[in-house]
Design a protein around this motif. Structure first.
Motif, mmCIF file in Angstrom:
data_model
loop_
_atom_site.group_PDB
_atom_site.id
_atom_site.type_symbol
_atom_site.label_atom_id
_atom_site.label_comp_id
_atom_site.label_asym_id
_atom_site.label_seq_id
_atom_site.Cartn_x
_atom_site.Cartn_y
_atom_site.Cartn_z
ATOM 1 N N GLY A 26 26.107 5.735 0.679
ATOM 2 C CA GLY A 26 26.687 4.792 1.828
ATOM 3 C C GLY A 26 27.951 5.242 2.765
ATOM 4 O O GLY A 26 28.110 4.644 3.725
ATOM 5 N N ILE A 28 31.108 4.942 2.026
ATOM 6 C CA ILE A 28 32.083 4.054 2.379
ATOM 7 C C ILE A 28 33.154 4.217 1.254
ATOM 8 O O ILE A 28 33.034 4.740 0.204
ATOM 9 C CB ILE A 28 31.818 2.793 1.881
ATOM 10 N N VAL A 51 31.779 -1.837 8.953
ATOM 11 C CA VAL A 51 30.727 -0.900 8.403
ATOM 12 C C VAL A 51 29.293 -1.467 7.936
ATOM 13 O O VAL A 51 28.761 -0.474 7.451
ATOM 14 C CB VAL A 51 31.491 0.069 7.365
ATOM 15 N N GLU A 53 26.821 -2.664 8.951
ATOM 16 C CA GLU A 53 25.425 -2.232 9.610
ATOM 17 C C GLU A 53 25.125 -0.727 9.080
ATOM 18 O O GLU A 53 24.201 -0.285 8.726
ATOM 19 C CB GLU A 53 25.432 -2.150 10.887
ATOM 20 N N GLU A 54 26.191 0.100 9.275
ATOM 21 C CA GLU A 54 26.188 1.704 9.161
ATOM 22 C C GLU A 54 25.883 1.633 7.390
ATOM 23 O O GLU A 54 24.800 2.915 7.147
ATOM 24 C CB GLU A 54 27.472 2.278 9.388
ATOM 25 N N VAL A 55 26.367 1.111 6.711
ATOM 26 C CA VAL A 55 26.047 1.051 5.251
ATOM 27 C C VAL A 55 24.577 0.855 4.971
ATOM 28 O O VAL A 55 23.995 1.579 4.159
ATOM 29 C CB VAL A 55 27.216 0.435 4.358
ATOM 30 N N GLU A 57 22.156 0.977 6.742
ATOM 31 C CA GLU A 57 21.212 1.898 7.385
ATOM 32 C C GLU A 57 20.931 3.120 6.340
ATOM 33 O O GLU A 57 20.158 3.515 6.034
ATOM 34 C CB GLU A 57 21.589 2.578 8.512
ATOM 35 N N LYS A 58 22.287 3.527 5.892
ATOM 36 C CA LYS A 58 22.357 4.689 4.874
ATOM 37 C C LYS A 58 21.667 4.245 3.613
ATOM 38 O O LYS A 58 21.236 5.137 2.969
ATOM 39 C CB LYS A 58 23.759 5.062 4.784
ATOM 40 N N GLN A 60 19.179 2.232 2.939
ATOM 41 C CA GLN A 60 18.005 2.060 2.974
ATOM 42 C C GLN A 60 17.065 3.263 2.253
ATOM 43 O O GLN A 60 16.977 4.085 2.605
ATOM 44 C CB GLN A 60 17.130 2.030 4.306
#
Length: 75
Positions: A26, A28, A51, A53-55, A57-58, A60
């Protein structure tokens, strides 16, 4: 924000496994991972809203302890 992970105790997933996945996959910081709750077949992980949404996405299709997990954002 809270993320729902489709794996839990019955899949032999621990809070430590989730932190490791969120940090390595992720992207993070370890300190940014908030409260983690692991239930029988699912888990919840709190992450900063900035963060989330970004996490999401990663993460998935990411694997935690060799098991492919689904991750969803709880609003």
């Amino acid at each position: 924000m809270t993320l729902h992970i489709s794996a839990g105790k019955r899949e032999k997933i621990s809070a430590g496994d989730l932190v490791g996945a969120f940090v390595s996959v992720g992207g993070i910081e370890r300190e940014a991972v908030g409260r983690i709750e692991v239930f029988d077949h699912h888990s919840f992980v709190a992450v900063p809203e900035a963060v989330a949404e970004e996490v999401l996405e990663k993460m998935q299709g990411a694997k935690v302890k060799g098991k492919k997990v689904k991750v969803a954002l709880i609003r």
